[in-house]
Write an enzyme that holds these catalytic residues in place. Structure first.
Site, PDB file in Angstrom:
ATOM      1  N   TRP A  81       0.798  -1.098  -0.093  1.00  0.00           N
ATOM      2  CA  TRP A  81       0.055  -0.054  -0.051  1.00  0.00           C
ATOM      3  C   TRP A  81       0.851   1.350  -0.005  1.00  0.00           C
ATOM      4  CZ3 TRP A  81      -0.430   4.112   3.276  1.00  0.00           C
ATOM      5  CH2 TRP A  81      -1.451   4.926   3.172  1.00  0.00           C
ATOM      6  N   HIS A  82       2.085   1.003   0.668  1.00  0.00           N
ATOM      7  CA  HIS A  82       3.009   2.257   0.742  1.00  0.00           C
ATOM      8  C   HIS A  82       3.659   2.746  -0.592  1.00  0.00           C
ATOM      9  CE1 HIS A  82       2.438   1.588   5.288  1.00  0.00           C
ATOM     10  NE2 HIS A  82       2.679   2.934   5.307  1.00  0.00           N
ATOM     11  N   GLY A  83       3.847   1.568  -1.375  1.00  0.00           N
ATOM     12  CA  GLY A  83       4.458   1.884  -2.564  1.00  0.00           C
ATOM     13  C   GLY A  83       4.705   0.737  -3.483  1.00  0.00           C
TER      14      GLY A  83
END
Lengths: 80, 478
Positions: free
Chosen positions: B324-326
């Site tokens: 989700w963060h990257g």
């Protein structure tokens, strides 16, 4: 089956699974009231309860239980 | 526009004053226009994406509720989820998975060359898409009535304080508030402003200052010895906390001024005594989302697998959390490290309980805190490193224990800046320590006029004097 009987049996399951002798459950007991009752042990409790009463909860039923009382009501329904 | 800019100040003051002057009936229109304007200051054309998500989720919510047949209910849910998650996937993950796919195929000697997409990541998309998913699932489960008012629903998704970097709000919390009429509440306004000031302090004075040091070292890790690298890692841990929680404070404070209660996103996370506790205190809106929509559903369905059930649900959850963060291997590894530690904590719960009974509480708690904080810093190496190779390089340097060069200074950060950084960190920790016992804003509000206004003037001056303005927030890239 009577609700008090069910509550007593559920109480014993809690004592057994959580390994704590001093648990006293009431109909409105929630995870906040019992030490070590978290999302992980919740699953162990549910499995033990299903095994003991020989029933199966659905996913949505499990997600909707808000306290011990509601779980007991569901057990009674299934044992009818 | 950035929260730490003059532009936002003007925008926010204008919106607040206008909001309370307009009648309640038209406030949602004004909030919607203001929020879309806010969004379009970033990228004009991408506002079409959030509108598409809004329309699809609004219609789907109503029909999921209306339709009786469970097959249709599920069908509408799945299709709409795929549509929205699909948009997120294309803009954020297509290239990453495309590359990963071609690497796998290459191992089987198949040459796969699909073109990469040159797409910018629409700002806030990870946040509002997760909000859409939570809304749809809540309606499907019957936990929330579908919203009939399209305008209010649109504001629910686009509300500018939380639009760009959260908190990831729940329909149950925010939608009812949008229906209510909000009176001007002096206390809400002052409390909100105090929170905004605190957030600006964390971001402009601490985070941006530490970033200078961190960037210099993490962008050229090979040139530094153990101590500066360790310091940079600890600095980054504070940087990311101050940056993100600072942003959340400004978001929550802004909403509070307007009379809205957004959910709390951080609760002194580095005081955690375990990683399980950490995830109840860090990015709370994301961790509760993951718990309600990924972790618990998997765990329930896998409940008969014993310990394997927990390992499975924890792994999947943290895989998603990392990604989700990257779209990067570094975030994936960071997520899985946390998942691994969490699984270890679960498996060792009984033995740790036994140790707890023997060791004095103070010692046990402090060692747990130290250990947890060290692990968080360690995992952050992957979070910040520009690549997996860099992260490995950094870890090697740290564990080489090369203390020959004890020079901590870095060209870009002056001695004065170092001093301000440490002073501000001390203020931060001091305030948070007090926070654990006292509701600070209430305490301040009860003091006399002289006390309060001296404090405000000193604090704001401190921010203006030592703060760096106009830099982006880390979580905008997610």
């Amino acid at each position: 089956m009577h609700t008090n009987q069910i509550l007593k049996e559920v109480n014993n399951i809690f004592i057994d699974v959580l390994d704590q002798e001093d648990i006293v459950l009431m109909r409105n007991s929630t995870a906040d009231d019992v030490e070590d009752w978290d999302s992980l042990t919740n699953m162990r409790l549910i499995v033990a309860i299903e095994k003991h009463f020989n029933i199966k909860f659905t996913t949505s039923e499990i997600q909707k239980f808000r306290n011990v009382g509601e779980m007991c009501d569901s057990i009674i329904e299934k044992k009818k | 526009m950035l929260f730490n800019s003059l532009q936002y100040l003007i925008f926010f003051v204008t919106v607040t004053i206008t909001y309370f002057l307009i009648s309640h009936r038209y406030r949602w229109v004004f909030l919607l226009i203001a929020s879309y304007y806010f969004y379009m200051c970033w990228e004009i054309q991408y506002v079409l994406l959030i509108i598409a998500s809004t329309i699809s989720a609004y219609i789907a919510g109503i029909y999921i509720e209306k339709v009786q047949k469970s097959l249709f209910k599920k069908g509408i849910l799945v299709l709409t989820l795929l549509f929205n998650a699909g948009i997120l996937f294309v803009f954020k993950y297509y290239n990453f998975f495309n590359e990963a796919f071609s690497i796998v195929l290459y191992k089987f000697n198949i040459l796969y060359e699909a073109p990469t997409l040159k797409l910018l990541l629409p700002i806030g998309i990870s946040f509002y898409t997760f909000q859409v998913i939570s809304y749809l699932i809540d309606v499907y489960r019957g936990d929330k009535e579908a919203e009939r008012h399209f305008g209010l629903f649109a504001v629910f998704l686009a509300f500018f304080p939380k639009l760009v970097a959260g908190p990831i709000e729940r329909a149950k919390n925010l939608l009812p508030q949008l229906h209510e009429k909000h009176e001007f509440d002096y206390k809400g306004v002052t409390d909100g402003l105090k929170l905004i000031a605190w957030g600006l302090f964390k971001k402009m004075v601490i985070a941006d200052r530490l970033a200078v040091y961190v960037n210099q070292i993490y962008n050229n890790p090979g040139e530094y010895a153990t101590l500066p690298i360790m310091l940079a890692t600890v600095f980054f841990t504070y940087q990311v906390y101050c940056d993100f929680s600072g942003y959340s404070d400004i978001a929550i404070g802004s909403a509070q001024v307007l009379g809205f209660r957004l959910m709390n996103n951080f609760d002194r996370p580095y005081s955690s005594k375990s990683i399980s506790e950490f995830w109840r205190r860090w990015h709370i809106s994301l961790s509760t989302w993951l718990n309600d929509y990924i972790y618990t559903p998997i765990l329930i369905r896998a409940r008969n697998w014993g310990q394997a059930a927990i390992i499975c649900s924890v792994s999947v959850t943290f895989l998603i959390c990392g990604l989700w963060h990257g779209a990067n291997w570094t975030f994936l590894i960071w997520g899985l490290l946390h998942g691994l530690m969490l699984s270890l904590e679960v498996v060792t719960k009984k033995s740790r309980k036994r140790i707890k009974k023997i060791v004095p509480k103070e010692i046990y708690d402090n060692i747990s805190m130290l250990f947890t904080f060290s692990f968080i810093c360690f995992a952050h190496i992957f979070f910040r490193a520009n690549s997996v190779e860099d992260a490995v390089k950094i870890i090697n340097i740290i564990f080489s224990f090369d203390f020959t060069n004890l020079n901590l200074s870095v060209a870009a950060l002056s001695q004065a800046d170092f001093f301000i950084a440490f002073l501000s960190l001390a203020i931060l920790e001091g305030v948070q320590l007090i926070q654990s016992r006292v509701h600070i804003r209430q305490y301040i509000a009860k003091r006399g006029l002289m006390y309060r206004w001296s404090l405000y003037v000193v604090f704001v001056s401190y921010i203006l004097f030592f703060g760096k303005a106009g830099s982006e927030f880390i979580y905008f890239q997610f």
